[in-house]
Write a protein that holds these residues in place. Structure first.
Motif, PDB file in Angstrom:
ATOM      1  N   ALA A  68      43.717  39.365  36.014  1.00  0.00           N
ATOM      2  CA  ALA A  68      43.193  40.023  37.077  1.00  0.00           C
ATOM      3  C   ALA A  68      41.813  40.230  36.939  1.00  0.00           C
ATOM      4  CB  ALA A  68      44.008  41.174  37.727  1.00  0.00           C
ATOM      5  N   LEU A  69      41.494  40.673  35.799  1.00  0.00           N
ATOM      6  CA  LEU A  69      39.967  40.974  35.418  1.00  0.00           C
ATOM      7  C   LEU A  69      39.041  39.829  35.527  1.00  0.00           C
ATOM      8  CD1 LEU A  69      38.141  43.102  34.357  1.00  0.00           C
ATOM      9  CD2 LEU A  69      38.698  42.492  32.100  1.00  0.00           C
ATOM     10  N   ARG A  70      39.483  38.620  35.338  1.00  0.00           N
ATOM     11  CA  ARG A  70      38.544  37.469  35.712  1.00  0.00           C
ATOM     12  C   ARG A  70      38.299  37.313  37.351  1.00  0.00           C
ATOM     13  NH1 ARG A  70      42.241  33.911  32.176  1.00  0.00           N
ATOM     14  NH2 ARG A  70      43.475  33.617  34.252  1.00  0.00           N
ATOM     15  N   ASP A  71      39.445  37.770  37.976  1.00  0.00           N
ATOM     16  CA  ASP A  71      38.686  37.667  39.528  1.00  0.00           C
ATOM     17  C   ASP A  71      37.913  38.882  39.810  1.00  0.00           C
ATOM     18  OD1 ASP A  71      40.478  35.612  39.757  1.00  0.00           O
ATOM     19  OD2 ASP A  71      42.451  36.827  40.224  1.00  0.00           O
ATOM     20  N   TYR A  72      38.207  40.056  39.458  1.00  0.00           N
ATOM     21  CA  TYR A  72      37.271  41.030  39.521  1.00  0.00           C
ATOM     22  C   TYR A  72      35.803  40.868  39.213  1.00  0.00           C
ATOM     23  CZ  TYR A  72      41.241  43.823  41.096  1.00  0.00           C
ATOM     24  OH  TYR A  72      42.479  44.285  41.430  1.00  0.00           O
ATOM     25  N   VAL A  73      35.790  40.237  37.987  1.00  0.00           N
ATOM     26  CA  VAL A  73      34.302  39.917  37.688  1.00  0.00           C
ATOM     27  C   VAL A  73      33.599  38.709  38.251  1.00  0.00           C
ATOM     28  CG1 VAL A  73      34.435  41.179  35.399  1.00  0.00           C
ATOM     29  CG2 VAL A  73      35.029  38.854  35.199  1.00  0.00           C
ATOM     30  N   ALA A  74      34.435  37.966  38.768  1.00  0.00           N
ATOM     31  CA  ALA A  74      33.829  36.811  39.390  1.00  0.00           C
ATOM     32  C   ALA A  74      32.811  36.962  40.344  1.00  0.00           C
ATOM     33  CB  ALA A  74      35.003  35.972  40.335  1.00  0.00           C
ATOM     34  N   ALA A  75      31.671  36.153  40.428  1.00  0.00           N
ATOM     35  CA  ALA A  75      30.556  36.299  41.547  1.00  0.00           C
ATOM     36  C   ALA A  75      30.833  36.299  42.731  1.00  0.00           C
ATOM     37  CB  ALA A  75      29.566  35.444  41.204  1.00  0.00           C
ATOM     38  N   THR A  76      32.223  35.581  43.239  1.00  0.00           N
ATOM     39  CA  THR A  76      32.638  35.429  44.648  1.00  0.00           C
ATOM     40  C   THR A  76      34.150  35.444  44.370  1.00  0.00           C
ATOM     41  OG1 THR A  76      32.655  32.924  44.414  1.00  0.00           O
ATOM     42  CG2 THR A  76      30.858  33.930  45.264  1.00  0.00           C
TER      43      THR A  76
END
Length: 108
Positions: free
Chosen positions: A44-52
């Motif tokens: 989930a963290l990958r989605d939160y730190v994504a630019a978009t």
């Protein structure tokens, strides 16, 4: 009780009538995820730190960055998400969370 995912906005230290040279103030947004399922929280963290994307903190902060409004009135200010600190375990009460803090600036 905190029900993750949750975000906590912290202003930090400062003083009256003092802003950076560009008229900005920077504060932290602490994102908390459950630490009970570390693998799921890391994904989930990958989605939160994504630019978009729909879960992106940057996209959410900067969605209306060209004209922040206060009580429906234009302020002329802009919000920018500058980045984040490394994830860490954060404890509130007796509960551990996976936390990551984002730096957000309001300019203008």
């Amino acid at each position: 009780q905190i029900n993750p995912p949750a975000a906590i906005v912290g202003l930090g230290s400062g003083s009256f009538d003092t802003f950076d040279a560009d008229g900005s103030v920077t504060f932290g947004v602490l994102l908390l995820l459950t630490s009970a399922d570390a693998r799921r929280s890391q994904r989930a963290l990958r989605d939160y730190v994504a630019a978009t994307g729909t879960q992106s903190i940057k996209a959410a902060v900067e969605a209306d960055r060209d004209d922040l409004q206060l009580a429906g009135a234009s302020t002329g200010a802009q919000a920018v998400c500058n980045g984040w600190d490394p994830p860490a375990i954060v404890t509130f009460g007796t509960t551990d969370y996976l936390g990551v803090e984002f730096a957000v600036s309001v300019i203008g």
